[in-house]
Design an enzyme around this catalytic site. Structure first.
Site, PDB file in Angstrom:
ATOM      1  CB  SER A  81       0.769   5.789   2.056  1.00 39.48           C
ATOM      2  OG  SER A  81       0.289   4.578   1.512  1.00 39.48           O
ATOM      3  CE  LYS A  82      -2.644   6.472   9.261  1.00 42.68           C
ATOM      4  NZ  LYS A  82      -3.802   7.312   9.297  1.00 42.68           N
ATOM      5  NE  ARG A  83      -1.460   2.480  -0.983  1.00 44.50           N
ATOM      6  CZ  ARG A  83      -0.670   1.935  -1.866  1.00 44.50           C
ATOM      7  NH1 ARG A  83      -0.576   0.628  -1.960  1.00 44.50           N
ATOM      8  NH2 ARG A  83       0.046   2.686  -2.682  1.00 44.50           N
TER       9      ARG A  83
ATOM     10  N   GLY B  24       2.265   0.012   5.892  1.00 42.07           N
ATOM     11  CA  GLY B  24       2.693  -0.246   7.273  1.00 42.07           C
ATOM     12  C   GLY B  24       2.666   1.062   8.029  1.00 42.07           C
TER      13      GLY B  24
END
Ligand code: GLU
Length: 474
Positions: free
Chosen positions: A244-246, A248
């Protein structure tokens, strides 16, 4: 159980245009494309845009652009929104045959039912008791498949990657097919399309595995054969949770923007859940096509390792000659530092070749394009002081102002002159010479070798920077 169809190899990537191209979709597309190429089959792009509220033509363009950039050419292109007649025809038939029915339960009723089931720790499912009654005063809500709630059947399939997979039919309930005759829902539209487009293998992310039994039931109701299934392992972050976004960037555009090369991304994405027999890490597209097989796709999640991506990309960058690298980096240089001379960027090519992991990293080389900014104290080598540092720089200036033929730039000779200086005046402490030279040229503690910087900067700029440094120390 419905028969599995055996036809020519035809695979598809079926993105929903409800967001920009996701790195996971790019990887699924690549695996489909590789499989098609390996078997000289067809690769089909199908835009699943039946969810009108969430679909957007901007997202569709972005997805197409990303796949093209990766070099994944599709042989056929479809949009579900242009195929509504097809779905309507099949829905009508299912309704006529009483294999499907209109459900009159409202959202609120369904929510209450779900709540009750969750409280009783039952798997949430909806079953209509009176499937073919039209309750007075109620509106049609959704078209559902009539699934036998008392069935003891087990729905099973052989997944090429996961092996034997089975689900109990009774937990599925009367699954939804369409909001109305011209608004099909995902599972239904997929089955119609995979059949009509003669898809031989459905290769998709493991997050879709729970949809497969539903799609099998729909195919049975439609009386159509099934493709073979291959569910790819999920892409995980380094902490082994779903990427997920966290962890990268998941937006594919960000990789294009950062200056990863398409060949490098193909190489990296292909290794997310697959590896060749000899475990090679750098493979050309053709080598991957030749060796690719679904049987060799791993079952366990694939870890997305940015360090590995950077390493692979740097290996591809190293393959370019000066000219090629100057062309490649120019847009990134100009984006960060404004218009530049090609001749200057050409001189930088060897520095870039050695150091870049992705092209936008050129922004770390600001000092080549503008005067460095730093505090005078930074010039002072650890075992030295301001006074000694100034003297060292004055001697360096003297050496570099001498008869050095900057155009030819004999690096070895220049280095030997600077070493000699360190030997004669600083008791062999090379840091006393090279450290202040590095800082005066780059304003950085860590930079390429200062002699290399001087070569790129040329005589005038290099000497000016050293003079400025000396001034700072007065
Ligand atoms: N539209 C679905 C998605 O974007 C496709 C899933 C499938 O391949 O069946 O996830």
């Amino acid at each position: 159980m419905t028969k599995v169809r055996k036809l020519e190899i035809r695979v598809r990537i079926a993105p929903s245009p409800t967001g920009n191209l996701h790195i996971g979709t790019a990887r699924t597309a690549l695996f489909n494309w590789l499989f098609a190429k390996h078997h000289t089959g067809q690769f089909i792009l199908r835009i699943e845009d039946t969810d009108l509220e969430r679909s957007d033509s901007g997202f569709e363009k972005n997805i197409l652009k990303g796949l093209e950039w990766l070099g994944l050419k599709w042989d056929e292109f479809y949009k579900q929104s242009e195929r509504l007649d097809r779905y309507e025809k099949h829905l009508k038939k299912l309704l006529e045959e009483k294999k499907a029915f209109w459900c009159y339960h409202t959202k609120e009723e369904l929510e209450a039912e779900k709540k009750e089931q969750t409280q009783k720790k039952e798997a949430p499912r909806h079953i209509c008791a009176d499937k073919y009654q039209e309750p007075i005063g109620k509106e049609r809500q959704i078209i559902r498949l009539a699934v036998d709630e008392n069935s003891t059947c087990v729905i099973h399939f052989e997944d090429i990657i996961r092996g034997h997979v089975e689900f109990e039919q009774r937990v599925i309930g009367d699954l939804s097919l369409a909001k109305d005759l011209r608004t099909p829902l995902y599972n239904f539209a997929v089955v119609v399309d995979d059949y009509e487009m003669k898809i031989s293998h459905v290769i998709r992310g493991e997050d879709h595995i729970a949809n497969t039994p539903k799609q099998i039931l729909i195919a049975e109701a439609l009386g159509v054969s099934l493709p073979q299934f291959a569910h790819l392992p999920l892409i995980l972050g380094e902490d082994r949770s779903k990427l997920s976004k966290r962890h990268g960037a998941v937006n594919f555009d960000e990789y294009i923007g950062a200056g990863y090369l398409p060949e490098a991304l193909v190489n990296f994405l292909a290794l997310l859940g697959w590896s060749p027999d000899n475990n090679a890490e750098i493979l050309t597209k053709n080598e991957i096509i030749e060796q690719f097989s679904l049987e060799k796709v791993h079952k366990s999640g694939a870890i997305f390792d940015v360090k590995k991506l950077n390493w692979i990309n740097s290996q591809y960058i190293k393959q370019f000659n000066d000219e090629g690298l100057a062309d490649l980096t120019m847009p990134f240089v100009e984006k960060n530092f404004g218009k530049q001379d090609k001749a200057f960027v050409l001189k930088l090519a060897s520095v870039f070749r050695e150091r870049l992991e992705y092209l936008d990293q050129v922004k770390e080389f600001k000092y080549f394009f503008s005067e460095p900014e730093y505090e005078a104290d930074m010039l002072v080598w650890k075992k030295s002081d301001r006074e000694k540092t100034r003297k060292a720089l004055e001697s360096v200036l003297e050496v570099l102002s001498g008869n050095l033929e900057w155009e030819i730039f004999d690096e070895k000779y220049i280095r030997s002159e600077l070493d000699k200086l360190a030997e004669e005046k600083f008791g062999g402490d090379r840091g006393a010479v090279y450290w202040p030279l590095r800082v005066s040229l780059s304003g950085e503690k860590f930079s390429p070798d200062p002699v290399q910087i001087a070569r790129v900067m040329g005589k005038e700029k290099s000497l000016n920077r050293i003079k400025n440094a000396i001034k700072k120390l007065h």
